[in-house]
Design a protein around this motif. Structure first.
Motif, PDB file in Angstrom:
ATOM      1  N   PRO A 151       0.844  -1.203   0.000  1.00  0.00           N
ATOM      2  CA  PRO A 151       0.000   0.000   0.000  1.00  0.00           C
ATOM      3  C   PRO A 151       0.878   1.251   0.000  1.00  0.00           C
ATOM      4  N   LEU A 152       0.389   2.310  -0.627  1.00  0.00           N
ATOM      5  CA  LEU A 152       1.086   3.595  -0.581  1.00  0.00           C
ATOM      6  C   LEU A 152       0.767   4.261   0.746  1.00  0.00           C
ATOM      7  N   PRO A 153       1.768   4.716   1.452  1.00  0.00           N
ATOM      8  CA  PRO A 153       1.489   5.397   2.715  1.00  0.00           C
ATOM      9  C   PRO A 153       0.842   6.767   2.475  1.00  0.00           C
ATOM     10  N   GLY A 154      -0.204   7.037   3.194  1.00  0.00           N
ATOM     11  CA  GLY A 154      -0.828   8.349   3.164  1.00  0.00           C
ATOM     12  C   GLY A 154      -1.825   8.613   2.055  1.00  0.00           C
ATOM     13  N   ARG A 155      -2.031   7.664   1.146  1.00  0.00           N
ATOM     14  CA  ARG A 155      -3.028   7.861   0.097  1.00  0.00           C
ATOM     15  C   ARG A 155      -3.493   6.517  -0.428  1.00  0.00           C
ATOM     16  N   CYS A 156      -4.652   6.520  -1.070  1.00  0.00           N
ATOM     17  CA  CYS A 156      -5.215   5.288  -1.597  1.00  0.00           C
ATOM     18  C   CYS A 156      -4.411   4.858  -2.817  1.00  0.00           C
ATOM     19  N   GLY A 157      -3.747   3.730  -2.703  1.00  0.00           N
ATOM     20  CA  GLY A 157      -2.983   3.261  -3.841  1.00  0.00           C
ATOM     21  C   GLY A 157      -2.013   2.168  -3.475  1.00  0.00           C
ATOM     22  N   ILE A 158      -1.260   1.738  -4.495  1.00  0.00           N
ATOM     23  CA  ILE A 158      -0.265   0.681  -4.323  1.00  0.00           C
ATOM     24  C   ILE A 158       1.050   1.107  -4.952  1.00  0.00           C
ATOM     25  N   CYS A 159       2.099   0.509  -4.459  1.00  0.00           N
ATOM     26  CA  CYS A 159       3.444   0.720  -4.969  1.00  0.00           C
ATOM     27  C   CYS A 159       3.991  -0.652  -5.326  1.00  0.00           C
ATOM     28  N   ALA A 160       4.435  -0.820  -6.572  1.00  0.00           N
ATOM     29  CA  ALA A 160       4.925  -2.122  -7.018  1.00  0.00           C
ATOM     30  C   ALA A 160       6.424  -2.047  -7.296  1.00  0.00           C
ATOM     31  N   ALA A 173      -3.560  -7.549  -6.240  1.00  0.00           N
ATOM     32  CA  ALA A 173      -3.320  -6.186  -5.749  1.00  0.00           C
ATOM     33  C   ALA A 173      -4.298  -5.200  -6.391  1.00  0.00           C
ATOM     34  N   LEU A 174      -4.563  -5.355  -7.683  1.00  0.00           N
ATOM     35  CA  LEU A 174      -5.520  -4.470  -8.357  1.00  0.00           C
ATOM     36  C   LEU A 174      -6.935  -4.677  -7.835  1.00  0.00           C
ATOM     37  N   SER A 175      -7.282  -5.907  -7.546  1.00  0.00           N
ATOM     38  CA  SER A 175      -8.605  -6.197  -6.992  1.00  0.00           C
ATOM     39  C   SER A 175      -8.779  -5.518  -5.631  1.00  0.00           C
ATOM     40  N   GLU A 176      -7.752  -5.595  -4.802  1.00  0.00           N
ATOM     41  CA  GLU A 176      -7.789  -4.942  -3.490  1.00  0.00           C
ATOM     42  C   GLU A 176      -7.847  -3.421  -3.652  1.00  0.00           C
ATOM     43  N   TYR A 200      -3.913   5.613  -6.697  1.00  0.00           N
ATOM     44  CA  TYR A 200      -2.580   5.788  -7.263  1.00  0.00           C
ATOM     45  C   TYR A 200      -1.876   4.442  -7.400  1.00  0.00           C
ATOM     46  N   VAL A 201      -1.140   4.297  -8.507  1.00  0.00           N
ATOM     47  CA  VAL A 201      -0.343   3.098  -8.758  1.00  0.00           C
ATOM     48  C   VAL A 201       1.071   3.584  -9.080  1.00  0.00           C
ATOM     49  N   GLU A 202       1.974   3.423  -8.138  1.00  0.00           N
ATOM     50  CA  GLU A 202       3.360   3.875  -8.281  1.00  0.00           C
ATOM     51  C   GLU A 202       4.195   2.733  -8.853  1.00  0.00           C
ATOM     52  N   LEU A 203       4.788   2.952 -10.042  1.00  0.00           N
ATOM     53  CA  LEU A 203       5.515   1.881 -10.733  1.00  0.00           C
ATOM     54  C   LEU A 203       6.971   2.225 -11.037  1.00  0.00           C
ATOM     55  N   SER A 204       7.558   3.175 -10.334  1.00  0.00           N
ATOM     56  CA  SER A 204       8.933   3.573 -10.650  1.00  0.00           C
ATOM     57  C   SER A 204       9.942   2.443 -10.462  1.00  0.00           C
ATOM     58  N   LEU A 224     -14.243   0.531 -12.299  1.00  0.00           N
ATOM     59  CA  LEU A 224     -14.459   1.360 -11.113  1.00  0.00           C
ATOM     60  C   LEU A 224     -15.781   2.111 -11.257  1.00  0.00           C
ATOM     61  N   PRO A 225     -16.510   2.302 -10.163  1.00  0.00           N
ATOM     62  CA  PRO A 225     -17.793   2.995 -10.266  1.00  0.00           C
ATOM     63  C   PRO A 225     -17.650   4.467 -10.648  1.00  0.00           C
ATOM     64  N   ASP A 226     -16.533   5.086 -10.274  1.00  0.00           N
ATOM     65  CA  ASP A 226     -16.286   6.489 -10.597  1.00  0.00           C
ATOM     66  C   ASP A 226     -14.805   6.787 -10.398  1.00  0.00           C
ATOM     67  N   GLY A 227     -14.418   7.991 -10.761  1.00  0.00           N
ATOM     68  CA  GLY A 227     -13.049   8.429 -10.524  1.00  0.00           C
ATOM     69  C   GLY A 227     -12.055   7.879 -11.531  1.00  0.00           C
ATOM     70  N   ARG A 228     -10.791   7.836 -11.093  1.00  0.00           N
ATOM     71  CA  ARG A 228      -9.726   7.416 -11.996  1.00  0.00           C
ATOM     72  C   ARG A 228      -8.570   6.789 -11.234  1.00  0.00           C
ATOM     73  N   VAL A 229      -7.652   6.215 -12.010  1.00  0.00           N
ATOM     74  CA  VAL A 229      -6.416   5.654 -11.489  1.00  0.00           C
ATOM     75  C   VAL A 229      -5.268   6.477 -12.066  1.00  0.00           C
ATOM     76  N   VAL A 230      -4.404   6.971 -11.194  1.00  0.00           N
ATOM     77  CA  VAL A 230      -3.232   7.715 -11.624  1.00  0.00           C
ATOM     78  C   VAL A 230      -2.035   6.776 -11.537  1.00  0.00           C
ATOM     79  N   VAL A 231      -1.420   6.498 -12.678  1.00  0.00           N
ATOM     80  CA  VAL A 231      -0.258   5.615 -12.743  1.00  0.00           C
ATOM     81  C   VAL A 231       0.979   6.501 -12.776  1.00  0.00           C
ATOM     82  N   GLU A 232       1.818   6.358 -11.759  1.00  0.00           N
ATOM     83  CA  GLU A 232       2.996   7.209 -11.638  1.00  0.00           C
ATOM     84  C   GLU A 232       4.266   6.459 -12.030  1.00  0.00           C
TER      85      GLU A 232
END
Length: 116
Positions: A23-32, A47-50, A60-64, A84-92
């Motif tokens: 999980p990304l600390p401090g925001r909704c997302g994952i870091c791979a 991970a995407l399902s979660e 957020y999806v952090e992929l650096s 997703l019902p609404d919103g978006r995914v930001v891939v970093e």
């Protein structure tokens, strides 16, 4: 440089592909970290399902630290975003092939924003 191998000795064992997702600390997302391929796809899809279960507007999806993502891995990400019902995914900071695959197969997908 690889160590010399005795003739007739065992062949070197290739390193297994690895993927670590947290999980990304401090925001909704994952870091791979690692690679997203056939060997690691079950972990990636889990991970995407979660992420989709916890989604609240923007995820957020952090992929650096991801060296490679195959087409099926990008597909899993796109399908997750589309469902997703609404919103978006930001891939970093994705590997270079991810935005190319998104543009090729989902050129108008506004549920994913790629931040380089």
């Amino acid at each position: 440089m690889d160590a010399p191998r005795a003739v007739g000795g065992p062949a070197p064992v290739p390193e297994r592909a690895a993927l670590e997702v947290n999980p990304l600390p401090g925001r909704c997302g994952i870091c791979a970290r690692g690679e997203i391929s056939a060997r690691t796809r079950p972990s990636w899809e889990q991970a995407l399902s979660e992420l989709a279960r916890r989604h609240a507007g923007v995820s957020y999806v952090e992929l650096s630290d991801v060296a490679f993502v195959d087409v099926a891995g990008v597909t899993a990400l796109a399908v997750t975003a589309m469902n997703l019902p609404d919103g978006r995914v930001v891939v970093e900071n994705p590997p270079p092939q991810l935005p190319r695959v998104l543009e090729m197969f989902w050129p108008g997908l506004d549920r994913i924003e790629v931040a380089l």
